[in-house]
Each structure stands twice: as C-alpha cells, then as structure tokens.
Design a protein around this motif. Structure first.
Motif, PDB file in Angstrom:
ATOM      1  N   ALA A   1      83.548 -49.498 102.090  1.00 41.78           N
ATOM      2  CA  ALA A   1      84.097 -48.815 100.915  1.00 41.78           C
ATOM      3  C   ALA A   1      83.434 -49.319  99.637  1.00 41.78           C
ATOM      4  O   ALA A   1      83.087 -50.497  99.518  1.00 41.78           O
ATOM      5  CB  ALA A   1      85.602 -49.042 100.837  1.00 41.78           C
ATOM      6  N   MET A   2      83.239 -48.413  98.691  1.00 41.28           N
ATOM      7  CA  MET A   2      82.657 -48.761  97.401  1.00 41.28           C
ATOM      8  C   MET A   2      83.599 -49.672  96.619  1.00 41.28           C
ATOM      9  O   MET A   2      84.777 -49.359  96.441  1.00 41.28           O
ATOM     10  CB  MET A   2      82.389 -47.486  96.600  1.00 41.28           C
ATOM     11  N   GLY A   3      83.080 -50.808  96.169  1.00 39.63           N
ATOM     12  CA  GLY A   3      83.866 -51.718  95.350  1.00 39.63           C
ATOM     13  C   GLY A   3      83.742 -51.370  93.871  1.00 39.63           C
ATOM     14  O   GLY A   3      82.914 -50.563  93.469  1.00 39.63           O
ATOM     15  N   TRP A   4      84.559 -52.022  93.069  1.00 40.90           N
ATOM     16  CA  TRP A   4      84.564 -51.755  91.628  1.00 40.90           C
ATOM     17  C   TRP A   4      83.206 -52.071  90.995  1.00 40.90           C
ATOM     18  O   TRP A   4      82.760 -51.382  90.078  1.00 40.90           O
ATOM     19  CB  TRP A   4      85.660 -52.564  90.962  1.00 40.90           C
ATOM     20  N   SER A   5      82.528 -53.103  91.490  1.00 42.04           N
ATOM     21  CA  SER A   5      81.234 -53.478  90.907  1.00 42.04           C
ATOM     22  C   SER A   5      80.192 -52.389  91.113  1.00 42.04           C
ATOM     23  O   SER A   5      79.286 -52.216  90.282  1.00 42.04           O
ATOM     24  CB  SER A   5      80.733 -54.800  91.517  1.00 42.04           C
ATOM     25  N   GLU A   6      80.296 -51.628  92.212  1.00 36.96           N
ATOM     26  CA  GLU A   6      79.374 -50.507  92.439  1.00 36.96           C
ATOM     27  C   GLU A   6      79.790 -49.283  91.627  1.00 36.96           C
ATOM     28  O   GLU A   6      78.949 -48.487  91.198  1.00 36.96           O
ATOM     29  CB  GLU A   6      79.328 -50.148  93.930  1.00 36.96           C
ATOM     30  N   LEU A   7      81.082 -49.147  91.414  1.00 39.23           N
ATOM     31  CA  LEU A   7      81.577 -47.994  90.669  1.00 39.23           C
ATOM     32  C   LEU A   7      81.357 -48.121  89.164  1.00 39.23           C
ATOM     33  O   LEU A   7      81.112 -47.130  88.474  1.00 39.23           O
ATOM     34  CB  LEU A   7      83.073 -47.810  90.946  1.00 39.23           C
ATOM     35  N   LEU A   8      81.423 -49.352  88.643  1.00 37.22           N
ATOM     36  CA  LEU A   8      81.367 -49.550  87.200  1.00 37.22           C
ATOM     37  C   LEU A   8      80.107 -48.965  86.548  1.00 37.22           C
ATOM     38  O   LEU A   8      80.212 -48.341  85.478  1.00 37.22           O
ATOM     39  CB  LEU A   8      81.500 -51.043  86.881  1.00 37.22           C
ATOM     40  N   PRO A   9      78.911 -49.095  87.146  1.00 37.82           N
ATOM     41  CA  PRO A   9      77.742 -48.453  86.528  1.00 37.82           C
ATOM     42  C   PRO A   9      77.878 -46.926  86.436  1.00 37.82           C
ATOM     43  O   PRO A   9      77.408 -46.314  85.470  1.00 37.82           O
ATOM     44  CB  PRO A   9      76.588 -48.844  87.461  1.00 37.82           C
ATOM     45  N   LEU A  10      78.529 -46.310  87.430  1.00 35.49           N
ATOM     46  CA  LEU A  10      78.765 -44.871  87.367  1.00 35.49           C
ATOM     47  C   LEU A  10      79.710 -44.531  86.217  1.00 35.49           C
ATOM     48  O   LEU A  10      79.522 -43.536  85.506  1.00 35.49           O
ATOM     49  CB  LEU A  10      79.372 -44.371  88.680  1.00 35.49           C
ATOM     50  N   LEU A  11      80.715 -45.365  86.048  1.00 36.74           N
ATOM     51  CA  LEU A  11      81.688 -45.153  84.977  1.00 36.74           C
ATOM     52  C   LEU A  11      81.007 -45.265  83.612  1.00 36.74           C
ATOM     53  O   LEU A  11      81.262 -44.468  82.701  1.00 36.74           O
ATOM     54  CB  LEU A  11      82.819 -46.173  85.113  1.00 36.74           C
ATOM     55  N   ARG A  12      80.118 -46.254  83.494  1.00 34.16           N
ATOM     56  CA  ARG A  12      79.378 -46.396  82.236  1.00 34.16           C
ATOM     57  C   ARG A  12      78.485 -45.187  81.994  1.00 34.16           C
ATOM     58  O   ARG A  12      78.398 -44.678  80.869  1.00 34.16           O
ATOM     59  CB  ARG A  12      78.521 -47.676  82.280  1.00 34.16           C
ATOM     60  N   ASP A  13      77.820 -44.718  83.032  1.00 34.12           N
ATOM     61  CA  ASP A  13      76.946 -43.547  82.905  1.00 34.12           C
ATOM     62  C   ASP A  13      77.763 -42.322  82.498  1.00 34.12           C
ATOM     63  O   ASP A  13      77.357 -41.536  81.627  1.00 34.12           O
ATOM     64  CB  ASP A  13      76.224 -43.308  84.235  1.00 34.12           C
ATOM     65  N   PHE A  14      78.918 -42.159  83.125  1.00 38.36           N
ATOM     66  CA  PHE A  14      79.800 -41.038  82.796  1.00 38.36           C
ATOM     67  C   PHE A  14      80.196 -41.087  81.323  1.00 38.36           C
ATOM     68  O   PHE A  14      80.171 -40.070  80.616  1.00 38.36           O
ATOM     69  CB  PHE A  14      81.044 -41.101  83.688  1.00 38.36           C
ATOM     70  N   TRP A  15      80.555 -42.279  80.861  1.00 35.35           N
ATOM     71  CA  TRP A  15      80.963 -42.445  79.463  1.00 35.35           C
ATOM     72  C   TRP A  15      79.787 -42.138  78.515  1.00 35.35           C
ATOM     73  O   TRP A  15      79.947 -41.465  77.492  1.00 35.35           O
ATOM     74  CB  TRP A  15      81.480 -43.856  79.237  1.00 35.35           C
ATOM     75  N   GLN A  16      78.607 -42.603  78.856  1.00 37.46           N
ATOM     76  CA  GLN A  16      77.439 -42.347  78.021  1.00 37.46           C
ATOM     77  C   GLN A  16      77.138 -40.850  77.948  1.00 37.46           C
ATOM     78  O   GLN A  16      76.793 -40.326  76.873  1.00 37.46           O
ATOM     79  CB  GLN A  16      76.232 -43.119  78.557  1.00 37.46           C
ATOM     80  N   GLN A  17      77.283 -40.160  79.082  1.00 36.84           N
ATOM     81  CA  GLN A  17      77.068 -38.705  79.067  1.00 36.84           C
ATOM     82  C   GLN A  17      78.126 -38.014  78.219  1.00 36.84           C
ATOM     83  O   GLN A  17      77.812 -37.086  77.455  1.00 36.84           O
ATOM     84  CB  GLN A  17      77.095 -38.161  80.494  1.00 36.84           C
ATOM     85  N   ALA A  18      79.376 -38.456  78.333  1.00 33.47           N
ATOM     86  CA  ALA A  18      80.450 -37.865  77.525  1.00 33.47           C
ATOM     87  C   ALA A  18      80.190 -38.105  76.041  1.00 33.47           C
ATOM     88  O   ALA A  18      80.402 -37.212  75.203  1.00 33.47           O
ATOM     89  CB  ALA A  18      81.798 -38.454  77.937  1.00 33.47           C
ATOM     90  N   ARG A  19      79.699 -39.289  75.720  1.00 34.20           N
ATOM     91  CA  ARG A  19      79.406 -39.620  74.319  1.00 34.20           C
ATOM     92  C   ARG A  19      78.288 -38.753  73.767  1.00 34.20           C
ATOM     93  O   ARG A  19      78.307 -38.353  72.590  1.00 34.20           O
ATOM     94  CB  ARG A  19      79.019 -41.098  74.202  1.00 34.20           C
ATOM     95  N   ARG A  20      77.277 -38.466  74.604  1.00 40.21           N
ATOM     96  CA  ARG A  20      76.139 -37.660  74.139  1.00 40.21           C
ATOM     97  C   ARG A  20      76.478 -36.177  74.041  1.00 40.21           C
ATOM     98  O   ARG A  20      75.994 -35.475  73.158  1.00 40.21           O
ATOM     99  CB  ARG A  20      74.936 -37.841  75.076  1.00 40.21           C
ATOM    100  N   LYS A  21      77.311 -35.697  74.975  1.00 39.85           N
ATOM    101  CA  LYS A  21      77.513 -34.250  75.095  1.00 39.85           C
ATOM    102  C   LYS A  21      78.774 -33.731  74.405  1.00 39.85           C
ATOM    103  O   LYS A  21      78.896 -32.540  74.150  1.00 39.85           O
ATOM    104  CB  LYS A  21      77.543 -33.854  76.579  1.00 39.85           C
ATOM    105  N   LEU A  22      79.723 -34.619  74.148  1.00 44.65           N
ATOM    106  CA  LEU A  22      80.989 -34.206  73.536  1.00 44.65           C
ATOM    107  C   LEU A  22      81.140 -34.848  72.165  1.00 44.65           C
ATOM    108  O   LEU A  22      80.521 -35.868  71.873  1.00 44.65           O
ATOM    109  CB  LEU A  22      82.174 -34.617  74.422  1.00 44.65           C
ATOM    110  N   SER A  23      81.981 -34.260  71.355  1.00 44.96           N
ATOM    111  CA  SER A  23      82.252 -34.859  70.052  1.00 44.96           C
ATOM    112  C   SER A  23      83.069 -36.131  70.257  1.00 44.96           C
ATOM    113  O   SER A  23      83.776 -36.270  71.271  1.00 44.96           O
ATOM    114  CB  SER A  23      83.017 -33.881  69.164  1.00 44.96           C
TER     115      SER A  23
END
Length: 306
Positions: A229-251
């Motif tokens: 199973a994916m641990g939090w340490s593997e998920l956290l980079p995805l979460l950061r990427d998601f946030w960066q995309q939201a920051r770039r694409k949304l107000s």
C-alpha cells in the motif's frame, strides 16, 4: 495525476453536456485537454471522451466531432444522479426510457467511425431496478461494446451498499463485457465485489481519489504479486503537485478549497490527511498552505505570471 500511480487501464473525461447544438472545439479542449496530446494523460493512460444528453441526433453530431478531434472511444453517461442534470433530461433520468437509450446509442454508433468503440455507463434505474435489464439490453442492442453498471439507483445516490449482485444479473442478459462500479474503496471491497458480481473488470471513482494506489493494488493482486500500500511519504509529492497545479490554474480564492476537497477524501485512508486538513481547514490564503506543504510560493507566482 492519479494515472501516474499505475494500475489504471483507461480513464474517462468529465462528462461533456450536449443539449441542442454542436459544441465548439474549445469546449471539448476545456473538458478534455488530453485531446491535444493523443488522447492520453501525461502518464500515457488512454482517455475516453464522455458525453451526456438526451437528443440522439445532437449527441451523434458531437460524438463525430469529438472523434475528429482524436477521441479514441465515445462513452455515454446514463448514470449521473445530479438533480440539475436529471431535470434537463440527462444522466440517470433516462433510465426510465429504455427505447430512448437504444436510440441514443444507435445514433452515436451510426455517426462515429466503425473503428471507434461506443461504451455506456448506467445505474440500476431511477427509483427502482425494475427496468435495469431492459436498459442494459437496449444499450447493448444499440451498439455499446462495454457497459459499466453503478450498482445503485438514482434515488439511492451514493448511499451504501452497492448492490453488486445486479451486475451479475445484467451480465446474464447481454453479450458485451459488464464492468462493476460503486463502493469499491479497498482491495477487500474489490475481492468481495468480484465474488458477488462475477465481474472481471471494475471502474473506480471516489475510491481511487481517496486511495490513489487502489488500482495499483488491484493490478498487483490480479497478477499474484505482493500488494504494498502507498504510504504517506509516497503520497505527499502528489499532494504537493496537486496544490501547485491548483495554484497555477485557479485563482487564490478557489485553490485552497480544491485542496481541502481532496484532503477530505484522503482522510478516509490516511490519518496524516486528517491532521493536515485540520491545519488548513480555516485557511483561505495560499501562502500558509505553501509553507505547510513545503512549496516555494515565489516560484509559483513567477510561473503563474509567465
């Protein structure tokens, strides 16, 4: 982004609402940006274009246009339970009219190139499963090569349980593959669903958002490999990427809400998501969230400006 994790054979766009006209190219590219990249996600996963509507001719015209833009498969949505969609004769409300389902699929099948498959997603019915088998027959007879069955009615919404035994009943009356969908949150859910429904294949929705490696776990189990199973340490980079995309694409006004939405789903599987959600729950500014996630705010602003 989830397709990067692995285990996903194909994915489907958000539904493109078709009413009374041929939609312009920018509308398709807005909801299906992968059309610009060979109809694949950046990870290389094939993407199908999903249409929703009730006018056979109009759906046929838009399906044909989507194919000209590169859609490899046309998927038709007869499962959406949203009130606003159903009020305008879209989604699950059409399950009251098997004849119309047949007309829609047949017209789309006639309108797109022979090499382009047409698939469909349905629920068990609007307020009861009385017409479920008739609807499935109508879809298959119209030319659908695969049918996904969300094993609940529209009225049942997303309330557990999903009635997986109905997937088996649908498969008994059609000769095309039937996929099971609904309430598959864990590897154990998948195993029970397979036993009850007999379905070889499944479609994941909310379960994959709340457990991003669920498809990968299932693929490993199917292949007889160890499931890690994916641990939090593997998920956290995805979460950061998601946030960066939201920051770039949304107000800045809407980006925090998007992150909170995903964290609320992840809380089902990760205690760490509970803690992070609590930390940002009342935040409406982006910079404190940047700091919590270890994201460089200045670099994000620079890229957004560029």
């Amino acid at each position: 982004m989830l397709t990067r994790v692995g285990g996903i054979d194909w994915c489907v766009t958000e539904f493109i609402r078709v009413s009374d006209r041929l939609l312009p190219r920018p509308h398709f590219h807005k909801l299906a940006p992968e059309l610009r990249d060979g109809s694949r996600t950046p990870a290389g996963t094939p993407m199908r274009v999903q249409l929703l509507g009730s006018d056979p001719a109009c759906l046929g015209d838009n399906a044909a246009f989507a194919c000209s833009l590169g859609a490899p498969v046309i998927d038709l949505n007869f499962g959406c339970p949203a009130k606003t969609v159903n009020k305008s004769r879209g989604g699950a409300v059409l399950l009251k009219e098997p004849e119309l389902l047949h007309a829609i699929v047949a017209e789309v099948r006639r309108s797109v190139p022979a090499a382009i498959p047409v698939t469909a997603k349905m629920r068990l019915g609007y307020d009861s499963p009385d017409l479920a088998l008739d609807c499935a027959r109508a879809l298959a007879a119209g030319g659908a090569t695969q049918i996904v069955v969300h094993a609940r009615t529209k009225v049942q919404g997303y309330k557990p349980p999903a009635h997986w035994e109905w997937v088996a009943r649908v498969q008994d009356v059609v000769a095309v593959p039937v996929y099971a969908n609904g309430d598959i949150w864990t590897l154990e859910d998948w195993q029970r669903c397979r036993e009850i429904s007999g379905a070889r294949d499944i479609m994941l929705g909310r379960g994959l958002v709340s457990r991003p490696d669920l498809a990968r776990q299932i693929a490993a189990a199917q292949a007889g490999r160890n499931v890690e199973a994916m641990g939090w340490s593997e998920l956290l980079p995805l979460l950061r990427d998601f946030w960066q995309q939201a920051r770039r694409k949304l107000s800045p006004r809407y980006a925090p809400g998007r992150l909170k939405q995903w964290l609320a789903m992840l809380m089902r599987s990760y205690p760490e998501a509970v803690a992070l959600f609590a930390a940002i729950r009342r935040e409406s500014d982006c910079e404190p969230i940047d700091r919590l996630l270890g994201v460089d705010s200045a670099a994000l602003v620079e890229r957004r400006s560029a």
